[in-house]
Scaffold this active site. Sequence first.
Site, PDB file in Angstrom:
ATOM      1  N   TYR A  56       0.841  -1.190   0.000  1.00  0.00           N
ATOM      2  CA  TYR A  56       0.000   0.000   0.000  1.00  0.00           C
ATOM      3  C   TYR A  56       0.875   1.238   0.000  1.00  0.00           C
ATOM      4  O   TYR A  56       1.875   1.299   0.714  1.00  0.00           O
ATOM      5  CB  TYR A  56      -0.934   0.021   1.223  1.00  0.00           C
ATOM      6  CG  TYR A  56      -2.088  -0.918   1.070  1.00  0.00           C
ATOM      7  CD1 TYR A  56      -3.178  -0.577   0.271  1.00  0.00           C
ATOM      8  CD2 TYR A  56      -2.103  -2.153   1.704  1.00  0.00           C
ATOM      9  CE1 TYR A  56      -4.242  -1.447   0.102  1.00  0.00           C
ATOM     10  CE2 TYR A  56      -3.160  -3.023   1.543  1.00  0.00           C
ATOM     11  CZ  TYR A  56      -4.229  -2.663   0.743  1.00  0.00           C
ATOM     12  OH  TYR A  56      -5.274  -3.523   0.578  1.00  0.00           O
TER      13      TYR A  56
ATOM     14  N   GLY B 237       5.380   1.878  -5.140  1.00  0.00           N
ATOM     15  CA  GLY B 237       4.846   0.517  -5.177  1.00  0.00           C
ATOM     16  C   GLY B 237       5.816  -0.432  -5.862  1.00  0.00           C
ATOM     17  O   GLY B 237       6.012  -1.567  -5.420  1.00  0.00           O
TER      18      GLY B 237
ATOM     19  N   TYR C 164       0.220  -5.705 -11.255  1.00  0.00           N
ATOM     20  CA  TYR C 164       0.738  -7.070 -11.122  1.00  0.00           C
ATOM     21  C   TYR C 164       0.891  -7.750 -12.483  1.00  0.00           C
ATOM     22  O   TYR C 164       1.866  -8.466 -12.708  1.00  0.00           O
ATOM     23  CB  TYR C 164      -0.117  -7.892 -10.155  1.00  0.00           C
ATOM     24  CG  TYR C 164       0.049  -7.391  -8.735  1.00  0.00           C
ATOM     25  CD1 TYR C 164       1.290  -7.419  -8.120  1.00  0.00           C
ATOM     26  CD2 TYR C 164      -1.017  -6.841  -8.035  1.00  0.00           C
ATOM     27  CE1 TYR C 164       1.462  -6.928  -6.828  1.00  0.00           C
ATOM     28  CE2 TYR C 164      -0.854  -6.349  -6.756  1.00  0.00           C
ATOM     29  CZ  TYR C 164       0.383  -6.389  -6.162  1.00  0.00           C
ATOM     30  OH  TYR C 164       0.567  -5.896  -4.895  1.00  0.00           O
TER      31      TYR C 164
ATOM     32  N   LYS D 131       1.585  -6.252 -15.267  1.00  0.00           N
ATOM     33  CA  LYS D 131       2.773  -5.614 -15.841  1.00  0.00           C
ATOM     34  C   LYS D 131       4.055  -6.252 -15.283  1.00  0.00           C
ATOM     35  O   LYS D 131       5.066  -6.343 -15.968  1.00  0.00           O
ATOM     36  CB  LYS D 131       2.745  -4.111 -15.517  1.00  0.00           C
ATOM     37  CG  LYS D 131       3.947  -3.320 -16.026  1.00  0.00           C
ATOM     38  CD  LYS D 131       3.920  -1.899 -15.513  1.00  0.00           C
ATOM     39  CE  LYS D 131       4.555  -1.922 -14.154  1.00  0.00           C
ATOM     40  NZ  LYS D 131       4.914  -0.718 -13.529  1.00  0.00           N
TER      41      LYS D 131
END
Length: 173
Positions: free
Chosen positions: A98, A109, A143, A145
């Site tokens: 997060y 991230g 995810y 990617k």
Amino acid sequence: MENIVIEKIKIDDIEKLQRIAKKTFFETFSPYNSAENMEKYLNEKFSEEKLLSELKNKDSEFLFAIYLGDVVGYLKVNSRDAQTELQDKNSLEIERIYVSKDFHGKKVGQILYDKALEIAQNKNIKYVWLGVWEENHRAVQFYKKNGFVEFNKHIFKFGDEEQTDLMMKKELI
């Protein structure tokens, strides 16, 4: 993003962890859920007692992303019995990545995700897996990617609602 420091979260950091956990979860999901369900979830899942229990679990690791002294995101990974579902000794679960909304799109991230992969590789893990809400399109794309593929679904109880999480994994070996 330069100047992001990744730091292991310690028991003494419980208040900072609770603050960033509640803030980022609320920012991510409050537009799509009732205030009642949100409040109940935040109070139960991010209570000091619950977070302390998770922090003390030897098979879980928590890391902060810090920018200029401020916590802007965090990561929680689980191995062995700490995993929420599969509990395969050859896997690592990314339970939470997060990032504060102000830092979306700034690679925080990705830095946390890269750290999770590094942890998995250091443990000689065969694959990394996670559950992500099917309506969290931003996360699903992130995810995908990064090479994750959907392999299953499960129901995530959120207050009085049942939501569908996509189960995704990435083979490492």
